[in-house]
Design an enzyme around this catalytic site. Structure first.
Site, mmCIF file in Angstrom:
data_model
loop_
_atom_site.group_PDB
_atom_site.id
_atom_site.type_symbol
_atom_site.label_atom_id
_atom_site.label_comp_id
_atom_site.label_asym_id
_atom_site.label_seq_id
_atom_site.Cartn_x
_atom_site.Cartn_y
_atom_site.Cartn_z
ATOM 1 C CB SER A 1 -1.333 0.014 5.022
ATOM 2 O OG SER A 1 -1.565 -1.263 5.584
ATOM 3 C CB ALA B 1 -0.909 0.008 1.217
ATOM 4 C CD GLU C 1 -0.825 -8.620 1.077
ATOM 5 O OE1 GLU C 1 -1.324 -8.409 2.204
ATOM 6 O OE2 GLU C 1 -0.208 -7.753 0.434
ATOM 7 C CG ASP D 1 0.371 -8.587 8.067
ATOM 8 O OD1 ASP D 1 -0.653 -8.783 7.389
ATOM 9 O OD2 ASP D 1 1.101 -7.595 7.929
ATOM 10 C CG HIS E 1 -3.602 -8.513 5.131
ATOM 11 N ND1 HIS E 1 -2.857 -7.426 5.513
ATOM 12 C CD2 HIS E 1 -4.887 -8.078 5.076
ATOM 13 C CE1 HIS E 1 -3.654 -6.374 5.677
ATOM 14 N NE2 HIS E 1 -4.901 -6.749 5.408
HETATM 15 ZN ZN LIG Z 1 -1.045 -7.159 6.378
#
Ligand SMILES: [Zn+2]
Length: 114
Positions: free
Chosen positions: A24, A19, A82, A33, A85
């Site tokens: 973000s 980001a 991801e 995360d 995430h």
């Molecule tokens: Zn993340």
């Protein structure tokens, strides 16, 4: 981090994996995360095959979290896969997103009043 990606792959490709500063989703406080204790495949797509990721993929919704940027949904989410995430959306929303294999964007569209 963003500048590092831009330097490595250019701004267009960087936008799919990182980001722009202050944009973000982490700034909202909703995502986390995760990683394995040994650090295998940290922040890499191969993390999807690690025990922590396979557990999260199967169980995170039970605690109100979703894999925010799933594989194959880049056009919808704007981000590359991801598997580390996770984003909190609440148990009901997370369960629907998980069970129907949809993104948060698709869920939001379905439940939009307009
Ligand atoms: Zn993340």
């Amino acid at each position: 981090m963003y500048d590092g990606h831009v330097g490595a792959v250019g701004s267009a490709a960087a936008a799919a994996v990182s980001a722009y500063p202050s944009y973000s989703e982490h700034h909202t406080g909703w995502p986390i995360d995760i990683g394995d204790g040994g650090g295998a495949c940290s922040f890499e797509p191969c993390f999807a095959d690690q025990p922590a990721a396979t557990w999260a993929s199967a169980n995170a919704h039970r605690f109100g979290f979703v894999i925010r940027y799933p594989a194959g949904a880049e056009a919808d989410t704007g981000y590359s896969f991801e598997p580390w995430h996770l984003r909190y959306v609440g148990v009901d929303a997370a369960t629907e997103i998980h069970d129907q294999g949809i993104t948060l964007e698709e869920f939001t569209t379905r439940h939009s009043p307009n």
